[in-house]
Scaffold this motif. Structure first.
Motif, PDB file in Angstrom:
ATOM      1  N   ARG A 114       2.674   1.790  -3.764  1.00 28.03           N
ATOM      2  CA  ARG A 114       1.888   2.199  -4.157  1.00 28.03           C
ATOM      3  C   ARG A 114       1.203   3.127  -4.086  1.00 28.03           C
ATOM      4  NH1 ARG A 114      -4.095  -1.294  -4.274  1.00 28.03           N
ATOM      5  NH2 ARG A 114      -2.520  -3.607  -5.642  1.00 28.03           N
ATOM      6  N   GLN A 115       1.344   4.465  -2.924  1.00 31.62           N
ATOM      7  CA  GLN A 115       0.879   5.355  -2.972  1.00 31.62           C
ATOM      8  C   GLN A 115       2.429   6.123  -2.924  1.00 31.62           C
ATOM      9  OE1 GLN A 115       0.507   6.659   1.204  1.00 31.62           O
ATOM     10  NE2 GLN A 115      -0.980   4.972   1.079  1.00 31.62           N
ATOM     11  N   TRP A 116       3.797   5.299  -3.019  1.00 30.73           N
ATOM     12  CA  TRP A 116       4.574   6.485  -3.982  1.00 30.73           C
ATOM     13  C   TRP A 116       4.954   6.154  -5.177  1.00 30.73           C
ATOM     14  CZ3 TRP A 116       8.742   4.128  -6.901  1.00 30.73           C
ATOM     15  CH2 TRP A 116      10.059   5.025  -7.105  1.00 30.73           C
TER      16      TRP A 116
ATOM     17  N   ASP B   8       1.475  -0.538  -0.244  1.00 24.95           N
ATOM     18  CA  ASP B   8      -0.562   0.427  -0.121  1.00 24.95           C
ATOM     19  C   ASP B   8       0.601   1.573   0.383  1.00 24.95           C
ATOM     20  OD1 ASP B   8      -2.362   1.296   0.116  1.00 24.95           O
ATOM     21  OD2 ASP B   8      -2.019   2.121   2.185  1.00 24.95           O
ATOM     22  N   VAL B   9       1.618   1.710   0.947  1.00 21.52           N
ATOM     23  CA  VAL B   9       2.775   2.350   1.017  1.00 21.52           C
ATOM     24  C   VAL B   9       3.873   2.365  -0.711  1.00 21.52           C
ATOM     25  CG1 VAL B   9       5.407   3.670   2.126  1.00 21.52           C
ATOM     26  CG2 VAL B   9       3.474   2.159   3.094  1.00 21.52           C
TER      27      VAL B   9
ATOM     28  N   ARG C 284       2.514   9.751  -6.203  1.00 22.32           N
ATOM     29  CA  ARG C 284       3.397  10.359  -6.304  1.00 22.32           C
ATOM     30  C   ARG C 284       4.363  10.686  -7.070  1.00 22.32           C
ATOM     31  NH1 ARG C 284       2.589   8.683  -0.617  1.00 22.32           N
ATOM     32  NH2 ARG C 284       5.151   8.295  -0.397  1.00 22.32           N
TER      33      ARG C 284
END
Length: 82
Positions: free
Chosen positions: A33-35, A30-31, A38
């Motif tokens: 994917r967020q990276w 999840d982290v 961005r």
């Protein structure tokens, strides 16, 4: 692989360490994917659709990578079966 994870998720108390590890892997993805999101947004903002440094593909490649799942059996299979 799917059968092994299914056994872990059907009885998490009996396989607590594996269950906890699997949930940590889901959190990690999840982290990540967020990276990725961005990162692609920043690339599009800075260079648009030009070729990247060192000859890397443009932002469209990065945008496609948003759909790549690192642990598909933990994201799709288990959530669907259970």
């Amino acid at each position: 692989m799917e059968a092994a994870w299914l056994a872990v998720y059907r009885d998490p108390k009996a396989h607590w360490e594996l269950y906890e590890m699997a949930e940590e892997l889901v959190d990690l993805e999840d982290v990540f994917r967020q990276w990725r999101f961005r990162n692609v947004t920043t690339v599009e903002r800075i260079i648009g659709m030009k070729q990247g440094t060192g000859g890397t593909a443009d932002a469209s490649y990065l945008r496609k990578m948003l759909d790549v799942v690192l642990f598909p059996e933990l994201w799709h299979f288990l959530r669907t079966v259970l």
